[in-house]
Write a protein that holds these residues in place. Sequence first.
Motif, PDB file in Angstrom:
ATOM      1  N   ARG A   1       0.812  -1.295  -0.039  1.00  0.00           N
ATOM      2  CA  ARG A   1       0.112  -0.048  -0.136  1.00  0.00           C
ATOM      3  C   ARG A   1       0.849   1.255  -0.196  1.00  0.00           C
ATOM      4  O   ARG A   1       0.870   2.193   0.948  1.00  0.00           O
ATOM      5  CB  ARG A   1      -0.868   0.061   1.306  1.00  0.00           C
ATOM      6  N   ARG A   2       1.755   1.234  -0.856  1.00  0.00           N
ATOM      7  CA  ARG A   2       2.925   2.561  -1.080  1.00  0.00           C
ATOM      8  C   ARG A   2       2.469   3.132  -2.421  1.00  0.00           C
ATOM      9  O   ARG A   2       3.309   4.071  -2.697  1.00  0.00           O
ATOM     10  CB  ARG A   2       4.161   1.785  -0.881  1.00  0.00           C
ATOM     11  N   HIS A   3       1.293   3.050  -3.067  1.00  0.00           N
ATOM     12  CA  HIS A   3       1.216   3.766  -4.016  1.00  0.00           C
ATOM     13  C   HIS A   3       0.834   5.092  -3.701  1.00  0.00           C
ATOM     14  O   HIS A   3       0.416   5.388  -2.795  1.00  0.00           O
ATOM     15  CB  HIS A   3      -0.091   2.954  -5.066  1.00  0.00           C
ATOM     16  N   PHE A   4       0.682   5.939  -4.718  1.00  0.00           N
ATOM     17  CA  PHE A   4       0.546   7.559  -4.539  1.00  0.00           C
ATOM     18  C   PHE A   4      -0.773   7.561  -3.996  1.00  0.00           C
ATOM     19  O   PHE A   4      -1.286   8.385  -3.001  1.00  0.00           O
ATOM     20  CB  PHE A   4       0.587   8.432  -5.751  1.00  0.00           C
ATOM     21  N   HIS A   5      -1.950   6.941  -4.375  1.00  0.00           N
ATOM     22  CA  HIS A   5      -3.216   7.060  -3.904  1.00  0.00           C
ATOM     23  C   HIS A   5      -3.308   6.548  -2.527  1.00  0.00           C
ATOM     24  O   HIS A   5      -4.176   6.977  -1.854  1.00  0.00           O
ATOM     25  CB  HIS A   5      -4.071   6.593  -4.739  1.00  0.00           C
ATOM     26  N   HIS A   6      -2.524   5.290  -2.183  1.00  0.00           N
ATOM     27  CA  HIS A   6      -2.659   4.934  -0.826  1.00  0.00           C
ATOM     28  C   HIS A   6      -2.112   5.963   0.178  1.00  0.00           C
ATOM     29  O   HIS A   6      -2.653   6.133   1.324  1.00  0.00           O
ATOM     30  CB  HIS A   6      -1.842   3.555  -0.624  1.00  0.00           C
ATOM     31  N   LEU A   7      -0.993   6.765  -0.204  1.00  0.00           N
ATOM     32  CA  LEU A   7      -0.273   7.608   0.697  1.00  0.00           C
ATOM     33  C   LEU A   7      -1.296   8.834   1.067  1.00  0.00           C
ATOM     34  O   LEU A   7      -1.181   9.361   2.045  1.00  0.00           O
ATOM     35  CB  LEU A   7       1.092   8.225   0.063  1.00  0.00           C
ATOM     36  N   LEU A   8      -1.915   9.097  -0.191  1.00  0.00           N
ATOM     37  CA  LEU A   8      -2.969  10.259   0.035  1.00  0.00           C
ATOM     38  C   LEU A   8      -4.141   9.889   0.915  1.00  0.00           C
ATOM     39  O   LEU A   8      -4.478  10.716   1.864  1.00  0.00           O
ATOM     40  CB  LEU A   8      -3.532  10.765  -1.361  1.00  0.00           C
ATOM     41  N   SER A   9      -4.478   8.678   0.515  1.00  0.00           N
ATOM     42  CA  SER A   9      -5.463   8.117   1.729  1.00  0.00           C
ATOM     43  C   SER A   9      -5.186   7.987   3.074  1.00  0.00           C
ATOM     44  O   SER A   9      -5.710   8.595   4.026  1.00  0.00           O
ATOM     45  CB  SER A   9      -5.998   6.689   1.059  1.00  0.00           C
TER      46      SER A   9
END
Length: 214
Positions: free
Chosen positions: A154-162
């Motif tokens: 869960r290190r993708h950009f959208h995960h980091l934003l979430s």
Amino acid sequence: DLGNLFGLGNLYIGELGIPFTIFCVVGITNAFNMIDGKDGLLGSVSFVIMFSLMSLIYINGTSYFWPLIVSLSILVYLAFNLSLFGNKRKIFLGDHGSTSLGHIVAWTLIYLSQEIDLITPASALWFVLLPLTDAFLTFTRRLRSSHSVFEADRRHFHHLLSNNGYSNITIVVICSVITVLGCFLSILFNLFMIPESLTFYGYMTLLVILILLG
């Protein structure tokens, strides 16, 4: 033909073009699959890319309706994915849908850069700025933490934003805006015939900066 990447003339790779093309298509296809983590996210990003390509085609007066067909199809999907007709009629892409969109975008870019020379190969990087860069950064983070690059996390950009408290709709808007900026720059690069080497070095500089920032 990779174009004039280094300012020394067009780079022709001959028969290596076959495995290189396969590698690029598979890479972009998987990069699109990686960002499919929020309702409307991948659909919105894909729509912006195809609509931008359609706009560039229109500006150049070229007859090629494939991006228009794909764009309209994505809009229909987004209407159901974002529950505009109620949750009972909600639909999802799934892995097959997300990889299909990546596959379509990849081959559209190849066709426009290789068959009709509407865009330069280097400018294709900017059309897929978000999914491509997110994939590069994710692989880099996995290597730094001694994990397999193929191991899901869960290190993708959208995960980091979430993880930082952003709502789903805000994440979709942020990712769409980033894609709009990348596509807008790519359109400018092609319309004003910016040297391909500057286009390529510009992307690589951005990528290196983001990697160094972690």
